[in-house]
Design an enzyme around this catalytic site. Structure first.
Site, short mmCIF file in Angstrom:
data_model
loop_
_atom_site.label_atom_id
_atom_site.label_comp_id
_atom_site.label_asym_id
_atom_site.label_seq_id
_atom_site.Cartn_x
_atom_site.Cartn_y
_atom_site.Cartn_z
N HIS A 1 0.81 -1.13 0.01
CA HIS A 1 -0.23 -0.17 0.09
C HIS A 1 0.95 1.35 0.12
CE1 HIS A 1 -3.57 -2.66 1.71
NE2 HIS A 1 -3.54 -2.52 0.18
N GLY B 1 -10.06 -11.29 -12.32
CA GLY B 1 -9.26 -10.10 -12.80
C GLY B 1 -8.32 -10.28 -13.63
N ASP C 1 -2.40 -8.50 -7.34
CA ASP C 1 -2.13 -9.30 -6.25
C ASP C 1 -3.03 -10.22 -5.84
OD1 ASP C 1 -4.22 -7.48 -5.71
OD2 ASP C 1 -3.71 -6.87 -3.58
#
Length: 280
Positions: free
Chosen positions: A19, A144, A164
């Site tokens: 992050h 995804g 991820d």
């Protein structure tokens, strides 16, 4: 196989590294007035209640984000993530931790667009409820990796793709490289960030070599391990593979990673690296 639930690990060392990088990329993108497109291939639930039974089971956030919140005088890149966490927890009680969509949401402007993918049947409706405005965020129950092919190139002509996967299926290591190749072929100017776990050195190195083999240029590696990766089972660290990174990111990573590694280290083998898989 959809058994993985990220809430058990929210706010741990791997989340923090991921992050911070996501935050730094977004800070770079909003420096220009032109809108950007964000694609998250494995978005999860968007934000994580740390008082939930799942998060409380292992309490990984206590040795991660909670530890950083106790510190002062941190590098700007770490502080930027902490600002997001503090905004989510205005009463100074650590109750929520942001997923990647919430980190990006902190930076996006009205003209930017998010496309968030989540396949888990329990997590998808939670994510969709968190982002109800379809003009801002398109939330889909979708694979995804397939979205990389379907959604690129974006009409905004500027973009950031985060991949991820949980890697609970070993083929994710292949799928993520294939998706990178497909995305880069369609949208070569985009920024791509691949998160990966360091469960053992060989597995991580095999992924890095596979990315190198694609011959894609301008690929930066940022990795942090908090303990010996060969002695104990479990995730000893994690890394980010960034294609077309912000030009400042290498310098920023070399500044914040030594501090972050020292603060989160669990043994004397904790380490970090910032290097180019392939230069520009």
């Amino acid at each position: 196989m959809l058994s993985y639930r990220h809430i058990y690990h929210a706010g741990n060392h791997a989340d923090i590294l991921k992050h911070i990088i996501v935050s730094e990329i977004c800070k770079h993108l909003i420096k220009k007035d032109a809108p950007f497109f964000y694609l998250d291939t494995h978005a999860g639930i968007g934000q994580y209640p740390l008082d939930s039974a799942q998060a409380q089971k292992n309490k990984e956030f206590q040795s991660g984000i909670a530890r950083l919140l106790e510190e002062d005088d941190l590098p700007e890149a770490i502080d930027s993530l902490l600002d997001i966490v503090r905004e989510m927890n205005p009463d100074n009680k650590l109750a929520f931790y942001p997923g990647s969509p919430k980190v990006v949401d902190y930076y996006v402007r009205q003209k930017d667009k998010l496309h968030l993918c989540e396949l888990h049947p329990n997590d998808f409706p939670v994510l969709a409820a968190l982002f109800p405005n379809k003009r801002k965020a398109n939330v889909v129950k979708d694979n995804g990796f397939e979205a990389v092919k379907a959604m690129l190139p974006p009409p905004q002509k500027r973009g950031f793709v985060l991949m991820d996967p949980p890697y609970e299926v070993k083929k994710d290591y292949q799928y993520v490289v294939q998706a990178l190749q497909e995305g880069h072929k369609r949208f070569p100017q985009g920024t791509y960030a691949i998160w990966y776990p360091v469960l053992n050195r060989k597995q991580a190195n095999d992924l890095l070599r596979a990315v190198e083999t694609t011959k894609i240029r301008n690929v930066l590696l940022v990795e942090m391990t908090i303990r010996d990766s060969e002695k104990e089972r479990g995730m000893a660290g994690s890394g980010m593979i960034i294609v077309n990174p912000p030009w400042t990111l290498e310098k920023e990573a070399k500044h914040f990673l030594p501090v972050l590694t020292k603060l989160l280290a669990e043994d004397a083998h904790a380490d970090f690296q910032v290097s180019w898989i392939t230069p520009e």
